[in-house]
Design an enzyme around this catalytic site. Structure first.
Site, PDB file in Angstrom:
ATOM      1  N   TRP A 101     -52.504 -21.278-103.215  1.00 45.34           N
ATOM      2  CA  TRP A 101     -52.419 -19.820-103.115  1.00 45.34           C
ATOM      3  C   TRP A 101     -52.482 -19.347-101.679  1.00 45.34           C
ATOM      4  O   TRP A 101     -51.735 -18.452-101.272  1.00 45.34           O
ATOM      5  CB  TRP A 101     -53.499 -19.152-103.969  1.00 45.34           C
ATOM      6  CG  TRP A 101     -53.278 -19.363-105.435  1.00 45.34           C
ATOM      7  CD1 TRP A 101     -54.099 -20.026-106.303  1.00 45.34           C
ATOM      8  CD2 TRP A 101     -52.150 -18.932-106.223  1.00 45.34           C
ATOM      9  NE1 TRP A 101     -53.553 -20.031-107.565  1.00 45.34           N
ATOM     10  CE2 TRP A 101     -52.362 -19.372-107.547  1.00 45.34           C
ATOM     11  CE3 TRP A 101     -50.986 -18.218-105.925  1.00 45.34           C
ATOM     12  CZ2 TRP A 101     -51.447 -19.113-108.578  1.00 45.34           C
ATOM     13  CZ3 TRP A 101     -50.079 -17.962-106.946  1.00 45.34           C
ATOM     14  CH2 TRP A 101     -50.307 -18.409-108.255  1.00 45.34           C
ATOM     15  N   ASP A 171     -58.789 -13.469-100.719  1.00 45.71           N
ATOM     16  CA  ASP A 171     -58.262 -13.480-102.088  1.00 45.71           C
ATOM     17  C   ASP A 171     -59.370 -14.070-102.961  1.00 45.71           C
ATOM     18  O   ASP A 171     -59.715 -15.239-102.834  1.00 45.71           O
ATOM     19  CB  ASP A 171     -57.003 -14.359-102.125  1.00 45.71           C
ATOM     20  CG  ASP A 171     -56.436 -14.554-103.532  1.00 45.71           C
ATOM     21  OD1 ASP A 171     -57.039 -14.074-104.503  1.00 45.71           O
ATOM     22  OD2 ASP A 171     -55.374 -15.212-103.637  1.00 45.71           O
ATOM     23  N   LYS A 195     -57.865 -13.495-114.037  1.00 43.19           N
ATOM     24  CA  LYS A 195     -58.608 -14.740-114.034  1.00 43.19           C
ATOM     25  C   LYS A 195     -60.016 -14.500-114.601  1.00 43.19           C
ATOM     26  O   LYS A 195     -60.427 -15.133-115.539  1.00 43.19           O
ATOM     27  CB  LYS A 195     -58.718 -15.310-112.613  1.00 43.19           C
ATOM     28  CG  LYS A 195     -57.376 -15.462-111.890  1.00 43.19           C
ATOM     29  CD  LYS A 195     -56.491 -16.544-112.480  1.00 43.19           C
ATOM     30  CE  LYS A 195     -55.016 -16.384-112.138  1.00 43.19           C
ATOM     31  NZ  LYS A 195     -54.679 -16.571-110.742  1.00 43.19           N
TER      32      LYS A 195
END
Ligand SMILES: *Cc1c(COP(=O)(O)O)cnc(C)c1O
Length: 360
Positions: A101, A171, A195
């Site tokens: 990511w 993040d 998530k």
């Protein structure tokens, strides 16, 4: 009705109480005669929903007044572009790459400025996080970027880089609200909620006010400017209404469970059940360096792809779902987010033991 233990990395398990409540309110939200899905985002009822959600999130995270909370669309991925577009001023930023990511975010940011890769753990397939005490950060960077918990590889920054006056951008998609956090250590915190917090379709951005600028380059789309959404209370255009409503219910659930301290206790207990077992056997291996382990996403392998496939198949028969690892790591991955009950992790470990005994 048979609910399974859902170890999906995202979209992922939600608290059952939240789903029950949403079900009860589905046809008639508190006497409005309509579902939250059907109501105007400008209605008094929805105004109440979004304001209460923000207030509860502020309470949970102790968000100071000089930070804005934005409920946006476009997922975490859109923020890979929105962050450099909004925050680059001198045009320079430092990125730390600790998994897929942050690597994607780094690649995207390079379109907009002079982006410096200060450290990467790709040399060992992201089985560790770079040492934050050895970073050579640029003093004139506009921000330093990390992905605090890498969902695919299962690693976590347990210590933040010291960035001085340079804002830290994180993040937190896969560790959002999983443990206490000091918001003042960051310039910007963001995460897709699917998530650990809610359904897909909402990304939450918590940004310090002085980083919200008006003097942005011409090319920055109006809707991607933080100023636009901050001024409009996240309602410059239609927000992801139903998703925000469910997030609001999850915030209430977290408060009722003792807030972030409660979540941390719950999550540490669950992770310990799984890691203690993994450390006690050589049948399975957990690839991430111990001190960098995530307590949210736990990858493990047997070292034999056929055996891994058999494990995944057998798990399904036990009501253990979505345990297959990401294709870039292989093997298995248990995502044990806030809403995963400890019984689920115990059931998984029970199955792992049985599988070990019959396949050794
Ligand atoms: C899932 C994930 C993303 C991407 O989220 P989207 O909402 O699909 O764009 C980004 N970062 C992390 C850490 C993630 O886990």
């Amino acid at each position: 009705m048979a609910r399974v233990y859902n170890f999906s990395a995202g979209p992922a398990v939600l608290p059952e109480e939240v789903l029950q409540e949403a079900a009860q309110e589905m046809l008639d939200y508190r006497g409005t005669g309509m579902s939250v899905m059907e109501m105007s985002h400008r209605s008094a009822a929805f105004k109440g929903i979004i304001e209460e959600a923000e207030a509860d999130l502020r309470t949970i995270m102790s968000i100071p007044d000089n930070y804005k909370v934005l409920f946006l669309q476009g997922g975490a991925t859109q923020q890979f572009a929105a962050i450099p577009m909004n925050l680059l001023k001198t045009g320079k930023a430092d990125y730390i790459v600790s998994g897929g990511w942050s690597k994607k975010a780094y690649k995207e940011a390079k379109k907009y400025g002079q982006i410096n890769l200060v450290a990467s753990s790709e040399d060992q397939n992201f089985t560790y996080v770079p040492n934050v005490d050895e970073l050579e950060l640029s003093p004139d960077a506009d921000y330093v970027y990390i992905c605090e918990n890498e969902t695919v590889y299962g690693n976590k920054f347990h210590k933040l880089p010291q960035t001085g006056d340079v804002p830290l951008v994180a993040d937190v998609s896969s560790c959002f609200l999983s443990e206490p956090i000091d918001v003042t250590k960051y310039g910007l915190i963001y995460g897709g909620v699917q998530k650990n917090v809610g359904p897909a379709g909402v990304v939450i951005v918590i940004v310090r006010e002085d980083l919200i600028r008006e003097d942005l380059p011409e090319y920055v789309p109006t809707i991607m400017q933080y100023k636009t959404q901050a001024d409009a209370g996240s309602m410059s255009n239609t927000p992801p209404c139903y998703g925000i409503y469910i997030c609001g219910k999850v915030f209430k659930w977290i408060l009722a469970q003792g807030g972030l301290e409660g979540m941390q206790k719950r999550n540490q207990e669950k992770a310990a059940v799984l890691y203690d077992y993994l450390d006690s056997t050589d049948f399975y291996q957990a690839p991430v360096r111990k001190e960098d382990r995530s307590i949210m996403n736990v990858p493990f392998v047997t070292g034999d792809a056929d055996l891994d496939a058999e494990f995944v198949k057998g798990a399904k028969a036990k009501g253990i779902e979505n345990i297959k690892g990401h294709r870039s790591v292989g093997g298995m991955r248990a995502s044990i987010y806030n809403a995963m009950p400890i019984e689920g992790v115990k059931a998984l470990v029970e199955y792992m033991k049985e599988f070990e005994a019959s396949h050794r």
